[in-house]
Write an enzyme that holds these catalytic residues in place. Structure first.
Site, PDB file in Angstrom:
ATOM      1  N   HIS A 133       0.980  -0.909  -0.136  1.00 20.65           N
ATOM      2  CA  HIS A 133       0.613  -0.065  -0.372  1.00 20.65           C
ATOM      3  C   HIS A 133       0.678   0.984  -0.026  1.00 20.65           C
ATOM      4  O   HIS A 133       0.683   2.118   0.177  1.00 20.65           O
ATOM      5  CB  HIS A 133      -1.046   0.017   1.488  1.00 20.65           C
ATOM      6  CG  HIS A 133      -1.385  -0.563   0.983  1.00 20.65           C
ATOM      7  ND1 HIS A 133      -2.500  -1.494  -0.070  1.00 20.65           N
ATOM      8  CD2 HIS A 133      -2.215  -1.587   1.985  1.00 20.65           C
ATOM      9  CE1 HIS A 133      -3.414  -2.685  -0.202  1.00 20.65           C
ATOM     10  NE2 HIS A 133      -3.537  -2.434   1.369  1.00 20.65           N
ATOM     11  N   HIS A 207      -9.104   1.794   0.662  1.00 18.93           N
ATOM     12  CA  HIS A 207      -9.400   0.967   1.439  1.00 18.93           C
ATOM     13  C   HIS A 207     -10.693   0.414   2.662  1.00 18.93           C
ATOM     14  O   HIS A 207      -9.681   0.516   4.242  1.00 18.93           O
ATOM     15  CB  HIS A 207      -8.155   1.158   2.488  1.00 18.93           C
ATOM     16  CG  HIS A 207      -7.964  -0.656   2.949  1.00 18.93           C
ATOM     17  ND1 HIS A 207      -8.039  -1.334   4.348  1.00 18.93           N
ATOM     18  CD2 HIS A 207      -6.035  -1.005   2.448  1.00 18.93           C
ATOM     19  CE1 HIS A 207      -7.175  -2.599   4.732  1.00 18.93           C
ATOM     20  NE2 HIS A 207      -6.531  -2.403   3.608  1.00 18.93           N
ATOM     21  N   GLU A 347     -11.283  -4.352  -1.543  1.00 17.38           N
ATOM     22  CA  GLU A 347     -10.349  -2.929  -2.279  1.00 17.38           C
ATOM     23  C   GLU A 347     -10.618  -3.382  -3.797  1.00 17.38           C
ATOM     24  O   GLU A 347      -9.927  -4.100  -4.468  1.00 17.38           O
ATOM     25  CB  GLU A 347      -9.184  -3.341  -2.018  1.00 17.38           C
ATOM     26  CG  GLU A 347      -8.996  -3.036  -0.142  1.00 17.38           C
ATOM     27  CD  GLU A 347      -7.430  -3.691   0.255  1.00 17.38           C
ATOM     28  OE1 GLU A 347      -6.230  -2.722  -0.027  1.00 17.38           O
ATOM     29  OE2 GLU A 347      -7.367  -4.617   1.428  1.00 17.38           O
TER      30      GLU A 347
END
Length: 384
Positions: A133, A207, A347
């Site tokens: 991420h 997220h 996601e």
């Protein structure tokens, strides 16, 4: 005399304008308020978008984070369906990506490395040697600029951020924009736009962590019923990096083509993939593939309250994460202690580790070719 199509549309638009003017409650509202300050003194603001049907979304400038998502049940009772912290200090001290805008790269890149045009780039590594991420200093921990907010038939808030060349190891200066839009029916659209001055890779998403029974409900998210229209998923190794295979879901715990509750298969230790993920932490290759307009990627329902979330996206994949690392050490909203299975993430994305997997959809972005990902959270209720 027959009316022309243009005449009918113009008349309908005029009627709608009159209705909205006479009934301002039908319009969606956008408002701004201070949310606190970071340790370096910078101000963080919160923008709330409210729809006529009781749905509302609150977004922080910090991380361009979807902080609260209020949704009515079939009896009109409104609850926040997102797990998150209550206070800004916790977001800053112990970041967990909850509700945040993820970038530059959502999900994992193996060993934090990729090669582009013959040059190898080393990224920040924040997940057992992998880059996850954005590498720990990604878009989720930046205080975005609030460009504009607007009320009306659709309430909008626009956030912007400039990621400099070399940021966390990624090439190119990337200018990004995230637009949240909430319409009167309670559809929350999120649009990710970006341009770069050098070839780079991008994979932006949100997220959010959901429990459609409501955050803090005694019915945890494993009681939610999930549907994912995907015939294949990407199995992973012990480091949660895709192997490159696209494996059929049929006959496995990963078959969500028909609605099913999460409580059973999430503990099926007979499947090595469940052991690797401590539950589900896998990308599903959506049957629809990459699309120009958002199409269904997942449906999540709490059968008791009737709250339904439909996720639509233009992207070819969706990562389903069943909250496996919520270990009882995170103190969330209203003093609730979050444990495994209390919330799940869906996601939308291109596939994990795509820069190192030539058979996966490309995440390359070049100068002059803008990046765009459009996703929608559609909130409704099911009948009794």
């Amino acid at each position: 005399m027959r009316n022309s199509g243009k005449g009918i549309l113009a008349t309908a638009a005029s009627v709608l304008a009159v209705v909205l003017a006479a009934n301002p409650a039908l319009a969606a509202d956008a408002s701004q308020a201070p949310a606190g300050k970071l340790t370096d003194g910078r101000q963080v603001d919160a923008v709330t978008l409210k729809a006529a049907n009781g749905v509302s979304a609150t977004i922080l400038t910090y991380g361009a984070t979807l902080w609260k998502l209020m949704a009515p049940d079939r009896d009109g009772k409104v609850a926040d369906v997102l797990l998150a912290y209550d206070d800004l200090a916790s977001f800053e001290k112990t970041p967990n990506f909850w509700g945040a805008t993820i970038g530059r790269y959502g999900n994992r890149i193996a060993d934090g490395k990729f090669t582009l045009d013959g040059k190898t780039y080393q990224l920040r590594q924040n997940d057992h040697g992998q880059s996850l991420h954005g590498g720990g200093k990604g878009f989720d921990v930046q205080n975005w600029k609030l460009e504009s907010i607007k009320s009306g038939k659709v309430a909008t808030a626009v956030f912007s951020l400039v990621s400099p060349d070399g940021d966390s190891g990624y090439p190119g200066t990337v200018k990004t924009k995230v637009t949240y839009s909430l319409d009167e029916a309670g559809n929350l659209q999120i649009v990710f736009d970006a341009v770069t001055d050098k070839p780079t890779v991008l994979n932006m998403t949100n997220h959010a962590i959901f429990n459609m029974a409501g955050e803090g409900s005694p019915r945890d998210a494993t009681q939610n019923v999930l549907t994912i229209p995907a015939s294949r998923y990407t199995p992973v190794n012990e480091k949660l990096i895709p192997t490159g295979e696209l494996r059929a879901v049929e006959g496995t715990p990963f078959d969500f083509r028909k609605p099913k509750a999460l409580a059973g298969d999430i503990r099926d230790g007979r499947d090595q993939q469940i052991l690797y993920g401590r539950g589900f932490d896998h990308n599903f290759a959506l049957d629809k593939g990459q699309t120009k307009t958002p199409e269904l990627a997942a449906r999540l329902e709490d059968p008791v309250s009737g709250r339904v979330l439909e996720l639509l996206t233009t992207e070819p994949g969706v990562q389903f994460y069943s909250g496996n690392f919520l270990d009882g050490t995170f103190l969330g909203k209203q003093g609730h202690l979050y444990r495994m299975g209390d919330g799940i993430a869906l996601e939308p994305q291109k596939f994990p580790d795509s820069p190192n997997q030539p058979s996966f959809p490309s995440t390359r972005v070049d100068p002059g070719k803008a990046y765009r990902h459009v996703m929608i959270y559609r909130l409704t209720t099911s009948p009794r």
